[in-house]
Design a protein around this motif. Sequence first.
Motif, PDB file in Angstrom:
ATOM      1  N   ILE A   1       9.765  40.441  92.645  1.00 52.53           N
ATOM      2  CA  ILE A   1       8.625  39.603  92.250  1.00 52.53           C
ATOM      3  C   ILE A   1       8.304  38.585  93.343  1.00 52.53           C
ATOM      4  O   ILE A   1       7.145  38.360  93.684  1.00 52.53           O
ATOM      5  CB  ILE A   1       8.911  38.879  90.910  1.00 52.53           C
ATOM      6  CG1 ILE A   1       9.014  39.891  89.769  1.00 52.53           C
ATOM      7  CG2 ILE A   1       7.847  37.846  90.605  1.00 52.53           C
ATOM      8  CD1 ILE A   1       7.747  40.645  89.468  1.00 52.53           C
ATOM      9  N   LEU A   2       9.345  37.990  93.922  1.00 51.04           N
ATOM     10  CA  LEU A   2       9.102  37.032  95.014  1.00 51.04           C
ATOM     11  C   LEU A   2       8.403  37.713  96.186  1.00 51.04           C
ATOM     12  O   LEU A   2       7.493  37.152  96.790  1.00 51.04           O
ATOM     13  CB  LEU A   2      10.423  36.401  95.469  1.00 51.04           C
ATOM     14  CG  LEU A   2      11.026  35.383  94.486  1.00 51.04           C
ATOM     15  CD1 LEU A   2      12.368  34.878  94.996  1.00 51.04           C
ATOM     16  CD2 LEU A   2      10.074  34.209  94.271  1.00 51.04           C
ATOM     17  N   ALA A   3       8.811  38.956  96.453  1.00 53.80           N
ATOM     18  CA  ALA A   3       8.153  39.698  97.531  1.00 53.80           C
ATOM     19  C   ALA A   3       6.683  39.934  97.181  1.00 53.80           C
ATOM     20  O   ALA A   3       5.801  39.843  98.045  1.00 53.80           O
ATOM     21  CB  ALA A   3       8.861  41.029  97.761  1.00 53.80           C
ATOM     22  N   LEU A   4       6.409  40.226  95.904  1.00 52.07           N
ATOM     23  CA  LEU A   4       5.026  40.448  95.481  1.00 52.07           C
ATOM     24  C   LEU A   4       4.198  39.175  95.618  1.00 52.07           C
ATOM     25  O   LEU A   4       3.058  39.218  96.072  1.00 52.07           O
ATOM     26  CB  LEU A   4       4.973  40.923  94.021  1.00 52.07           C
ATOM     27  CG  LEU A   4       5.391  42.364  93.752  1.00 52.07           C
ATOM     28  CD1 LEU A   4       5.135  42.709  92.294  1.00 52.07           C
ATOM     29  CD2 LEU A   4       4.607  43.312  94.644  1.00 52.07           C
TER      30      LEU A   4
ATOM     31  N   ASP B   1       6.914  50.477  97.041  1.00 53.25           N
ATOM     32  CA  ASP B   1       7.671  50.485  98.277  1.00 53.25           C
ATOM     33  C   ASP B   1       9.023  49.799  98.118  1.00 53.25           C
ATOM     34  O   ASP B   1      10.050  50.294  98.578  1.00 53.25           O
ATOM     35  CB  ASP B   1       6.852  49.705  99.313  1.00 53.25           C
ATOM     36  CG  ASP B   1       6.735  50.474 100.607  1.00 53.25           C
ATOM     37  OD1 ASP B   1       6.719  51.709 100.521  1.00 53.25           O
ATOM     38  OD2 ASP B   1       6.681  49.825 101.663  1.00 53.25           O
ATOM     39  N   THR B   2       8.996  48.630  97.465  1.00 57.55           N
ATOM     40  CA  THR B   2      10.230  47.873  97.279  1.00 57.55           C
ATOM     41  C   THR B   2      11.225  48.663  96.429  1.00 57.55           C
ATOM     42  O   THR B   2      12.422  48.698  96.732  1.00 57.55           O
ATOM     43  CB  THR B   2       9.916  46.527  96.609  1.00 57.55           C
ATOM     44  OG1 THR B   2       8.880  45.883  97.347  1.00 57.55           O
ATOM     45  CG2 THR B   2      11.129  45.637  96.576  1.00 57.55           C
TER      46      THR B   2
ATOM     47  N   SER C   1       7.208  43.559 103.638  1.00 57.99           N
ATOM     48  CA  SER C   1       7.943  42.717 102.700  1.00 57.99           C
ATOM     49  C   SER C   1       9.071  43.464 101.982  1.00 57.99           C
ATOM     50  O   SER C   1      10.087  42.876 101.647  1.00 57.99           O
ATOM     51  CB  SER C   1       6.995  42.100 101.669  1.00 57.99           C
ATOM     52  OG  SER C   1       6.643  43.054 100.694  1.00 57.99           O
ATOM     53  N   SER C   2       8.895  44.770 101.766  1.00 54.86           N
ATOM     54  CA  SER C   2       9.972  45.451 101.037  1.00 54.86           C
ATOM     55  C   SER C   2      11.236  45.518 101.874  1.00 54.86           C
ATOM     56  O   SER C   2      12.340  45.538 101.343  1.00 54.86           O
ATOM     57  CB  SER C   2       9.535  46.832 100.562  1.00 54.86           C
ATOM     58  OG  SER C   2       8.810  47.493 101.546  1.00 54.86           O
TER      59      SER C   2
END
Lengths: 323, 534
Positions: free
Chosen positions: A165-168, A204-205, A278-279
């Motif tokens: 979620i933080l990456a999103l 992706d993550t 980010s992933s």
Amino acid sequence: MELFKYTKPMSLMSKSKRFGLLSLTVFALALVVLFTKGLNYGIDFAGGTLIQVKYETKAPINEVREALKANKEFESASVTFFGSDEEIVIRSKVSSGALGVDVGDTVRGLLQDTGTFEVRRVDMVGAAVGSELREQGLLAMVLSLLGILIYVSIRFEWRFALASILALVHDATITMGLIAFFEFEVNLDILAAILTLLGYSINDTIIVFDRIREGINTVKDSRLETIIDESVTRTLSRTTLTSMTTFLVILTLYLFGGEIIHGFSFTLLVGVIIGTYSSIFVASPILMWLGFSASNYREKEAAKLKREKEKEKMRAMYESGTL
Amino acid sequence: MLQKRLSLVKSLNFRIILFAFAFIFGVVFSIPSLTQSESGKKITLGLDLQGGLHMLLGVKSEIAIESRIKSMAASVKYLFDDAEIIFDSLRILDGGKVTFELLDSDDVERAKTLLKKELEGIVLEENGLVFTVSMTPEEVTRTTQNAILQAVDTIRNRLNEFGLAEPIVAKQGEDKILVEVPGIKTQEDEQRIRELIARAAHLQLMAVDEERNARVNTMSNDEAKSFGDVILSDVASPEKYLLRAIPVLDGSMLTDAKVGFDENNQPVINFTLNGQGARIFGDFTAVSVGKRMAVVLDNKVYSAPNINERIGGGRVQISGSFTIAEAHDLAIALRSGALLAPVYVMEKRSVGPSLGADSIKASSIALASGLGLVVLFMIFYYGMAGMIANIALIVNLFLILATMSLVGATLTLPGMAGIVLIVGMAVDANVIINERIRELLREGKSIAKSIEDGYDNAFTAIWDANVTTLIAALMLYVYGTGAIKGFAITMTIGILASMLTAIVGTHGIYQWLLPRMDKKKTLFWFGMRNEGAH
């Protein structure tokens, strides 16, 4: 053909601090742009009127501007070229609720001396609808994040969920910052693009996280850093390839899809790059910083397995009547 | 050779059979949409692609309540006159109340029973001989809801009578109306349609207050109100009329309206009243000989002829300076009934047909070139494995088209963008699988083992990734509107279809081709040189 051949794990997580700093800086910059410059809300969210006019020859944009001044409602309207020299778009903050009087007709009357033209699109959104659409859009975004958070928590672990979620949030913020920076008009299609980007980025993550989850059980070393390095390296070719194919199709959409979906495809274009980055460089290090411990996870999984086995044993005993 | 062919037949498996069915299903049901044939279920093109008018209308329901109160007052007058109850100072007060005073205290009980019997949802208050009638809160809610539903029905009837192809009129949310009219060709048509929808078509026959009408030009609205009158102006000239505020009757008692021509060959509208309307009209004209009666439409006086004698039969004519088209549209509006409450535009999007055609062209080019690039890339990178992924991708596209045709989903411009995007994302599953297979081959596993384990290893990743993407698509569907919903639909169908084609379908093809696969030819089959085999 092979672009990436796995030989040994790349040492990525050892540089995670540097990437983290980079991400934080860009993230902060995006926030600054969002708060100082702000998003340029289009008529879908702010309300107003948009009229697309196509001339047979090059559009006489200055004459159009002059002609529009004759009407009070269009005094402060903006007129810009749209995709080609023949087409222009007139944007005004005014919206009228009367059914009989149509802004399209008004503009047609005002422009009648400027040449041969065709009014191709008239969009009018009242202020009430605009704010409702904005609320719904925000709700859609928050609910998708929540849904993803819950699903990932169930399938993985809460730290995985939080990290993704933080990456999103990182992806969405930076993309919106770029939209604000380049002054793209934010309409419903941009919202759709951002939600798609969330879907793409989490996709992706998850692929990377799935490999880490697998790595926890297969990699001998129990240090998370090593596991992540190994797993990320193994998914690197897939990540790059998929990003490439997706990037290619969005690029064709951006180049050939027409002016109307320019903002949409731009958002996805930068979104794919940020989502891929980010992933690997945001979500995975966060997992590390959140104090995820592979050995604890292994123990827990083992305990879970043991509990299930015991339960089964009890049931078997119960069924055979020995309990 | 024969041996090999036999083994290919033997290696037919449930996966490839399922995949073949999906392929046939996809092709068969997308044919009507692709060939644009007359028969069969086709994809509906969104308004942004085929051109048309999309509107979100609001309803001014407070007007419906006002007119409900007015008609309540008219009923009181009619009922008391009929029952020969004498009353005075019948008036509408601010805040939605009707008040009157009975002159004979012997009538009180009779009047109360009559009103309670004939009028629904009212609160009756009395103060000596002065009475007030108002609506119960439930009645207010009911009237509001009714006004919206009635507006939906009325607008739908009007558009249907106008002869348009498949207009959509539906209630949206609590108090809004969605109107979608595809296939409008000219601006003039659009204008007519908008006017037809907006027309309140509120017809009233009102008595001219002949005692005071001479002073109408100097009278204020408030003064008129104190006499129980209202000032309305003529539709064509600046002339004003002083009319009794409570109408003799209104359009609800109308049964038919047709376009006709008067003696000067000007278009007029002839309408017929129902039995009750005809009786009221007859009674009124009988006692009003020598006075004038105004035909009022949407608060404009169209004519105010002198009453020369009692008029029976309930036939009335509206004349004005109409064009034939105006008279035609007006007759439709009158026939389909008045809007209980006026509507206003909250959102309007109109797209010309040429822009829609341009959008289809542009997005088709994007789709074709995007697909071409991905297909070439996959063959280039993965060899036969890439080819297999491409077959799955093509079948996926057919499946999206077929499913959308069958469920009658709407294809919008963002929807087209969604399909282009799906092309990029659908091969992802195959990229993941192929990378896994390559890994296992490098470790020296057999082809059969590599394929089976490759699919096993890749499955959880593909599954979890797709489910999370579906969550985002679903939210877009639930909270998106119009064209964006179209995007969510293609995304959702595309992801589901890709699970079938990219996971099950390609697996089936591998299993089927397995007897032909040769570990020495991994460059051909999987696009990689295999050092692991040595």
